[in-house]
Scaffold this motif. Structure first.
Motif, short mmCIF file in Angstrom:
data_model
loop_
_atom_site.label_atom_id
_atom_site.label_comp_id
_atom_site.label_asym_id
_atom_site.label_seq_id
_atom_site.Cartn_x
_atom_site.Cartn_y
_atom_site.Cartn_z
N GLN A 41 0.84 -1.20 0.00
CA GLN A 41 0.00 0.00 0.00
C GLN A 41 0.87 1.25 0.00
O GLN A 41 0.61 2.22 -0.70
CB GLN A 41 -0.94 -0.01 1.22
CG GLN A 41 -1.90 1.16 1.26
CD GLN A 41 -2.83 1.20 0.05
OE1 GLN A 41 -3.49 0.22 -0.27
NE2 GLN A 41 -2.87 2.34 -0.65
N ALA A 42 1.95 1.21 0.78
CA ALA A 42 2.83 2.38 0.86
C ALA A 42 3.54 2.63 -0.46
O ALA A 42 3.71 3.78 -0.88
CB ALA A 42 3.84 2.17 1.99
N GLU A 101 -3.68 8.06 -7.34
CA GLU A 101 -3.06 6.73 -7.36
C GLU A 101 -2.70 6.33 -8.79
O GLU A 101 -3.44 6.59 -9.73
CB GLU A 101 -4.04 5.72 -6.77
CG GLU A 101 -3.43 4.36 -6.53
CD GLU A 101 -4.39 3.43 -5.79
OE1 GLU A 101 -4.73 3.72 -4.62
OE2 GLU A 101 -4.82 2.44 -6.40
N ARG A 102 -1.54 5.68 -8.91
CA ARG A 102 -1.09 5.19 -10.22
C ARG A 102 -2.12 4.23 -10.80
O ARG A 102 -2.55 3.30 -10.13
CB ARG A 102 0.27 4.50 -10.05
CG ARG A 102 0.83 3.92 -11.33
CD ARG A 102 2.24 3.34 -11.12
NE ARG A 102 3.25 4.40 -11.11
CZ ARG A 102 3.81 4.90 -12.20
NH1 ARG A 102 3.49 4.44 -13.39
NH2 ARG A 102 4.71 5.86 -12.11
N LEU A 114 2.33 1.94 -3.34
CA LEU A 114 1.29 2.44 -4.25
C LEU A 114 0.99 3.92 -3.97
O LEU A 114 0.85 4.72 -4.89
CB LEU A 114 0.03 1.59 -4.06
CG LEU A 114 -1.18 1.87 -4.92
CD1 LEU A 114 -0.83 1.79 -6.40
CD2 LEU A 114 -2.30 0.88 -4.59
N THR A 115 0.94 4.28 -2.72
CA THR A 115 0.56 5.64 -2.34
C THR A 115 1.69 6.64 -2.52
O THR A 115 1.46 7.80 -2.84
CB THR A 115 0.12 5.65 -0.86
OG1 THR A 115 -0.88 4.66 -0.68
CG2 THR A 115 -0.44 7.01 -0.46
N ASN A 116 2.91 6.18 -2.31
CA ASN A 116 4.03 7.13 -2.22
C ASN A 116 4.97 7.11 -3.42
O ASN A 116 6.08 7.61 -3.34
CB ASN A 116 4.81 6.85 -0.93
CG ASN A 116 3.95 7.03 0.29
OD1 ASN A 116 3.49 8.14 0.58
ND2 ASN A 116 3.68 5.95 1.00
N ARG A 171 -1.71 -0.88 -8.64
CA ARG A 171 -2.09 -2.03 -7.82
C ARG A 171 -1.56 -3.34 -8.43
O ARG A 171 -1.01 -4.19 -7.73
CB ARG A 171 -3.61 -2.05 -7.67
CG ARG A 171 -4.16 -3.14 -6.79
CD ARG A 171 -5.62 -2.87 -6.45
NE ARG A 171 -5.74 -1.84 -5.43
CZ ARG A 171 -5.91 -2.12 -4.12
NH1 ARG A 171 -5.99 -3.36 -3.70
NH2 ARG A 171 -6.00 -1.14 -3.25
N SER A 205 8.42 5.13 0.98
CA SER A 205 7.38 4.10 1.06
C SER A 205 7.63 3.17 2.24
O SER A 205 6.71 2.88 3.01
CB SER A 205 7.34 3.29 -0.24
OG SER A 205 7.03 4.12 -1.34
N ARG A 220 7.12 4.98 5.58
CA ARG A 220 5.70 5.26 5.85
C ARG A 220 4.90 3.99 6.11
O ARG A 220 3.90 4.03 6.81
CB ARG A 220 5.09 6.04 4.70
CG ARG A 220 5.66 7.46 4.68
CD ARG A 220 4.90 8.31 3.72
NE ARG A 220 5.67 9.53 3.47
CZ ARG A 220 5.14 10.64 3.02
NH1 ARG A 220 3.85 10.70 2.76
NH2 ARG A 220 5.89 11.70 2.80
N ASN A 252 -0.55 5.54 6.03
CA ASN A 252 -1.08 5.39 4.67
C ASN A 252 -2.45 6.02 4.57
O ASN A 252 -3.41 5.47 5.08
CB ASN A 252 -1.17 3.91 4.31
CG ASN A 252 0.19 3.26 4.39
OD1 ASN A 252 1.15 3.76 3.83
ND2 ASN A 252 0.27 2.17 5.12
N PRO A 253 -2.55 7.16 3.94
CA PRO A 253 -3.84 7.85 3.86
C PRO A 253 -4.84 7.04 3.04
O PRO A 253 -4.45 6.26 2.20
CB PRO A 253 -3.51 9.16 3.15
CG PRO A 253 -2.23 8.92 2.44
CD PRO A 253 -1.50 7.86 3.19
#
Lengths: 155, 741
Positions: A89-90, B13-14, A92-94, B18, A145, A148, A154-155
Motif C-alpha cells: 500500500q505504501a 493513485e497510479r 502504491l501511495t508514495n 495495484r 514508502s 511510511r 497510509n492515507p
C-alpha cells in the motif's frame, strides 16, 4: 527432468523442472507465478527475490533442486486476498513503483527488512535494500514508502 | 451537484499501480502462447569483415531448429529508420561486434542456448575504427564517403570578427562516455506470423508505430497486416525507442518460417553487449569573453560516436547541437556538429538525447572561464543568462517567462551553497577527505526538435464505451513515467468527471491512432494536450446531441455516454496536432524555434572526495526546475529523482569498457549503477510558469534531470580538490590517475 516437492505461498506443490533449472524458472514457468522477475540472472539486481524457508534469497541463484521440501513465499503471497500488505500500500501511495519491474523484489526485500528491523532508520532502509536495483525512482520514493509503511501513515 | 475535484496537480493513485505492487502486471516474459517456441540470435564475433562461411557444429539435431538468415527475408533487409542502412541480418559483411547474422528457434530453450554456441562464422577480418578520432581521421573508410552520418552548422552573428579584439579567449575539451540504459526488464518480443494474416507483435517497447513502420518493408505487407501491441514495459529510457524494431523483425521472421509463435527474450549479458547505448561525445569550446565577464563569441565543435549504422544519430546530434550553447545570451555563436561512424554497435536514444553530452561540456567550460576572469561561477553566469526577448543560438526569441537569476538565487539558498563553500574550504585544509559544492544551470527543450512535431502530426482519440466509460486511444506508452495516470487526470478534468470514468487503452496499432513515439519529453506536453482537446470534443458531442446537460455529475455523464453509444453505435472524438503559426524552423539553416517550450533548471551537487581511496561520493543534491504546471507532484518528483540518480551514475559509476568495439563488462556485476546506498538525499523543487500550449500549462520534464548532475558534480569535485577534470565517467581509478599526473 526432476521433480521438486515444496510449498509455495502455503500450497503444497510438485513442480517439474529441467535439471539445470533455477528456482526462478520453476516458480515462473511451472507454478505460473510470474510476479517474480528476472533482471540480471546473476544475483546483482534482486528482482527475483523470494522467501525460501523465511530467508530472503535471489531465486536466480538457487538451483530448483535445492527447493525440495522448502517453504517458498513469492510476491503473490504477500497481500491477503485483495487487502494489500502495508508495504504494498505504501509503495502504491508514495510513488515507490514506477515501471514496476523491480517492485516485486523490492517489496520482498522491504518486508524482509521490516521483519528483522521493525523500526528502521533511513540508513537501515538503504542497507536493507542495497541488493535491489531500481533504475526509475532514484530510490527516494522507495525509502519514503518503506518508512511510511512502518508509521502506518497510509492515507 | 457532485462535480468531482480536479485531478491535475494532485498525487492520484497510479492507474496500473495495484497490479504492479501485487505482481499481477504482465510483462513480455510473463506471457506465453500455445505452441510457443523460443528464438535466439547468433551474432558476429568480429568488428568488421566479410562472412566467408557459416558452419553448424556439435552434435545437434539441427533439423529440429528453425534457422533464418538474410536469405529468408521476403522484402527489404533493413531496419526502417532515417537512412535504412542497418540490415536486419548481416548479409555477406559485418560492421560491428555482435551484429545479428543468423536466427535460431526451438521449443527447448536450454537446447537452443547450446545450439547458439555451436554456430560458427568464418569471417575475413577487415580493418576497423573504434574511436571518434580514428573515424574523423578516416583511418579507414567504413561508412559512406567520409564516415560522417550527419553534420550541422549553426551560425549566429559572426564569431570570427571577435577573436582578435576579445579580452580573453578560453579553450577547453570535454569527453563523455557511453552509458547503458539498464532498464531492469531486458528487451523481449513475441511474434505470431503467417502469410495470410500477417504479423502480430507483443513486446516491451516505447514506440509501437516505429515497430509497425519497421515491419512493413521486411515482409512487404500492407499496413493492416502488421499489428503491434505494447505489453507492460519495465523501463525504457530511450533504450526501447528504436531497438525493439530489430528484435520484432527477428521474431517475426522466425515465426513466419516455423509457423509457431516465437518469443525472443534477451538475457542481461546480450542486452548489454548488443543493444544501443548513449553516444560517446567529444566537445571542444573556444569562447571569447570581455574582461567585465560578457560572452562575446562561442565556437563549439561537437562530435558524437554513432557506432556502425546511422539509426537515430542525426536526431541525437541535433538535440545536442541546439543545447550546446546553454541558457546564455551570446551575440556570436558557431556550432559545428558531426555524428561519425565507428565499428561498435549503433549508439541510440537515451534520456537527454545528446543534450547531457553537450551540456556537460558547456557547464564545465563556464566554470573554467569564470576562473580565468577571476569571477565566481555564480557571478559569471549571472552576467550572461538569457532573458525574455533575447535570442538563442538558433535565433529563437525566448518567450518563456524565464528568470534564471531568481532560479539560481533560490537554488543556492536551498543548498546553503555560499556557507558550505566557505566551510569546506576551511575544513579541507585539515582533512584527507575533500568536500566541495558545485552547480550547473541549463534548460531542456520539450517535444520533437524543429519541425519534428509538424511532421509527426500526432493523433489522439477518445471513445465512449457501452458501460458509460471513456477510453483514451493513444500509442503513447506507459513505461513507468505515468502516462496512464496523467492521461486519466487530463481527460477526467476536461470532461469534469471522476478518474474512474476514464480508461486508457493498451497501445495496440489495431485500435489506437498514431500519437507519435514516447520520447523527447513530449507525452504530457504534446500528446496530453491532444487528450485534452479530444476529450473536450467528446463532451461537446454529448452536449450538442442533448445527451448531457451542463452541471452534470459523473454518474449523469456515464449515463449520457452509455445512452449515446446505445443509440448511435459509437462515440468517438479525435484531435490532431497542428503546428502553431508562430513556431517556425528552417531545417536547412538550422535556425528558428527549436522547441515550443523549455524547462529551466539549476542543480547543485555536494561531494566528498577521498584522497586516500580516490572514492567520490555525492553527499547531497538540490534540483530546482521550472517545468510549467506540475501535473502530479509525486510522479514529477519521481522523474527528477530517477533522472538525477541515473546521471550520478553517468558521472561517477557507469563505465562501458570497450575492446575492439565490444563492451566487455556487459554484466551488472562489473558495470555499476547507483544502489540504494550510493544515492544522496535528492531534494526536488519546482517553479511553475504555465506554458500556454501545454495541458493546464504543463511542459516536458522526463529528460531534463539527466542534463545537469554530471557537470554539477565535476564542478563540485573541482571545488573540493582544485582538479579540473573534464572526462566522464570519473571512476576512482580515473581520479587516481588524474591526481598523480
Amino acid at each position: 527432468m526432476i521433480k521438486v516437492n515444496c510449498s509455495v505461498n502455503g500450497q503444497k506443490q510438485t513442480l517439474r523442472a529441467h535439471s539445470m533449472a533455477r528456482l526462478l524458472d520453476v516458480l515462473r514457468e511451472e507454478a505460473g507465478l510470474t510476479g517474480t522477475k528476472e533482471g540480471c540472472g546473476e544475483g546483482e539486481c534482486g528482482a527475483c527475490s523470494v522467501f525460501l524457508n523465511g530467508e530472503l534469497v535471489m531465486s536466480c541463484l538457487v538451483p530448483a533442486s535445492q527447493a525440495e521440501g522448502a517453504e517458498i513465499r513469492t510476491i503473490e503471497g504477500i497481500a491477503s486476498g485483495e487487502a494489500l500488505h502495508a508495504v504494498q500500500q505504501a509503495f502504491l501511495t508514495n510513488g515507490g513503483a514506477q515501471c514496476g519491474i523491480c517492485t516485486p523484489g523490492m517489496i520482498m526485500a522491504a518486508v524482509a527488512l521490516l521483519k528483522k528491523t521493525p523500526n528502521p532508520t533511513e540508513a537501515d532502509v538503504r542497507v536493507g535494500l542495497a541488493g535491489n536495483l531500481c533504475r526509475c525512482t532514484g530510490y527516494m520514493k522507495i525509502f519514503d514508502s518503506v518508512l511510511r509503511a512502518v508509521q502506518g501513515a497510509n492515507p | 451537484m457532485d462535480r468531482p475535484q480536479a485531478l491535475i496537480g494532485r498525487a492520484v493513485e497510479r492507474k496500473e499501480g495495484r497490479d504492479k505492487v501485487v505482481g499481477r502486471s504482465k510483462y513480455i516474459d510473463d506471457i506465453t502462447f500455445p505452441g510457443l517456441i523460443h528464438g535466439a540470435t547468433v551474432r558476429s564475433p568480429a568488428a568488421r569483415g566479410r562472412i566467408r562461411g557459416i558452419s553448424f557444429e556439435g552434435n545437434m539435431p539441427w533439423d529440429e531448429f528453425t534457422i533464418v538468415t538474410a536469405k529468408d527475408i521476403p522484402g527489404h533487409n533493413h531496419v526502417a529508420l532515417l537512412m535504412n542502412d542497418q540490415p536486419l541480418l548481416a548479409d555477406g559483411f559485418v560492421n560491428h561486434p555482435e551484429e545479428p547474422v543468423l536466427l535460431l528457434a526451438h521449443a527447448d530453450k536450454y537446447l537452443l542456448e547450446e545450439a547458439r554456441r555451436c554456430v560458427k562464422f568464418d569471417i575475413e577480418p577487415w580493418p576497423a575504427v573504434f574511436t571518434i578520432e580514428e573515424s574523423l581521421a578516416r583511418k579507414e573508410l567504413i561508412w559512406g564517403q567520409d564516415n560522417i552520418f550527419k553534420s550541422y552548422l549553426v551560425e549566429k552573428g559572426d564569431v570570427d570578427s571577435v577573436w582578435n579584439t576579445a579580452d580573453f579567449v578560453v579553450e577547453g575539451e570535454y569527453f563523455t562516455g557511453a552509458q547503458e540504459q539498464l532498464y531492469i526488464e531486458n528487451n523481449g518480443i513475441i511474434a505470431v506470423a503467417n502469410a495470410q494474416d500477417g504479423v502480430s507483435i507483443w513486446g516491451s517497447m516505447q514506440c509501437p508505430y516505429y515497430v509497425h513502420k519497421g515491419l512493413l518493408p521486411i515482409f512487404k505487407f500492407p499496413d493492416d497486416k502488421v499489428r503491434v501491441i505494447q505489453t507492460e514495459t519495465g523501463g525504457g529510457f530511450g533504450g526501447k525507442e528504436e531497438y525493439p524494431t530489430l528484435i520484432s523483425g527477428h521474431a517475426a521472421l522466425l515465426a513466419l518460417k516455423s509457423g509457431k509463435p516465437v518469443k525472443i527474450i534477451y538475457d542481461r549479458a546480450e542486452d548489454m553487449v548488443a543493444t544501443t547505448k548513449r553516444h560517446p561525445a567529444r566537445t571542444r569550446h573556444r569562447t571569447a569573453v570581455s574582461k567585465d565577464g560578457k560572452l562575446l563569441a562561442q565556437e563549439i565543435d561537437f562530435v558524437i560516436d554513432g557506432g556502425a549504422y546511422c539509426t537515430l544519430s542525426p536526431v541525437v546530434l541535433s538535440r545536442g547541437t541546439i543545447h550546446s550553447a546553454g541558457p546564455y545570451f551570446c551575440p556570436n555563436v558557431r556550432v559545428k556538429a558531426q555524428a561519425v561512424a565507428t565499428n561498435s554497435p549503433p549508439h541510440g536514444a537515451f534520456r537527454g538525447f545528446g543534450a547531457p553530452q553537450s551540456i556537460f561540456a558547456l557547464e564545465r567550460h563556464m566554470d573554467k572561464i569564470a576562473q580565468v576572469l577571476k569571477l565566481s561561477p555564480e557571478e559569471f553566469r549571472r552576467r550572461n543568462f538569457i532573458k525574455d526577448g533575447e535570442t538563442t543560438a538558433t535565433g529563437q526569441v525566448v518567450k518563456d517567462k524565464v528568470d534564471m537569476q531568481a532560479l539560481l538565487t533560490k537554488a543556492l539558498a536551498l543548498s546553503n551553497y555560499h556557507a558550505k563553500r566557505e566551510v569546506f574550504t576551511e575544513q579541507n585544509q585539515r582533512s584527507k577527505i575533500k568536500k566541495g559544492i558545485g552547480f550547473a544551470t541549463f534548460m531542456h527543450g520539450s517535444g520533437f526538435t524543429g519541425s519534428g512535431e509538424k511532421y509527426l502530426s500526432s493523433v489522439v482519440g477518445i471513445e465512449g464505451t457501452a458501460q458509460g466509460k471513456v477510453r483514451v486511444l493513444a500509442a503513447s506508452t506507459e513505461i513507468g513515467q505515468g502516462t496512464n495516470t496523467i492521461f486519466t487526470q487530463i481527460a477526467a478534468d476536461a470532461l469534469g468527471v471522476a478518474g474512474d470514468v476514464v480508461e486508457v487503452a493498451q497501445p495496440d496499432t489495431k485500435f489506437v491512432p498514431n500519437s507519435g513515439p514516447t520520447v523527447a519529453s513530449r507525452t504530457v506536453m504534446v500528446v496530453g494536450k491532444l487528450v485534452e482537446t479530444a476529450a473536450t470534443g467528446l463532451k461537446q458531442t454529448l452536449v450538442q446531441s442533448g445527451f448531457l446537460h451542463e452541471g452534470y455529475s459523473s454518474r449523469q455523464f456515464e449515463e449520457a455516454v452509455a445512452g449515446y453509444v446505445k443509440k448511435f453505435g459509437q462515440l468517438k472524438a479525435f484531435s490532431q496536432y497542428k503546428q502553431p503559426p508562430d513556431i517556425n524552423w528552417d531545417d536547412a539553416k538550422y535556425q528558428g524555434d527549436a522547441y515550443g517550450a523549455y524547462a529551466w533548471a539549476v542543480y547543485v551537487a555536494e561531494v566528498s572526495v577521498d584522497t586516500v581511496t580516490y572514492d567520490t561520493h555525492v553527499d547531497n543534491f538540490v534540483a530546482l526546475q521550472e517545468i510549467g504546471k506540475v501535473m502530479h507532484p509525486v510522479f514529477a518528483a519521481g522523474q527528477i529523482e530517477g533522472g538525477v540518480a541515473q546521471a550520478i551514475g553517468y558521472a561517477l559509476y557507469e563505465k562501458v569498457v570497450w575492446k575492439e568495439g565490444r563492451m566487455i563488462n556487459n554484466q551488472m556485476t562489473n558495470y555499476i549503477m547507483p544502489t540504494a546506498v550510493d544515492v544522496p538525499p535528492i531534494h526536488v523543487f519546482f517553479e511553475e510558469q504555465p506554458y500556454s500550449r501545454g495541458p493546464s500549462g504543463a511542459k516536458g520534464i522526463g529528460e531534463l534531470p539527466m542534463d545537469g548532475p554530471a557537470p554539477a558534480i565535476l564542478n563540485a569535485i573541482e571545488n573540493a580538490t582544485g582538479l579540473s577534470l573534464n572526462h566522464i565517467p570519473l571512476l576512482p581509478e580515473d581520479l587516481m590517475e588524474a591526481i598523480h599526473d
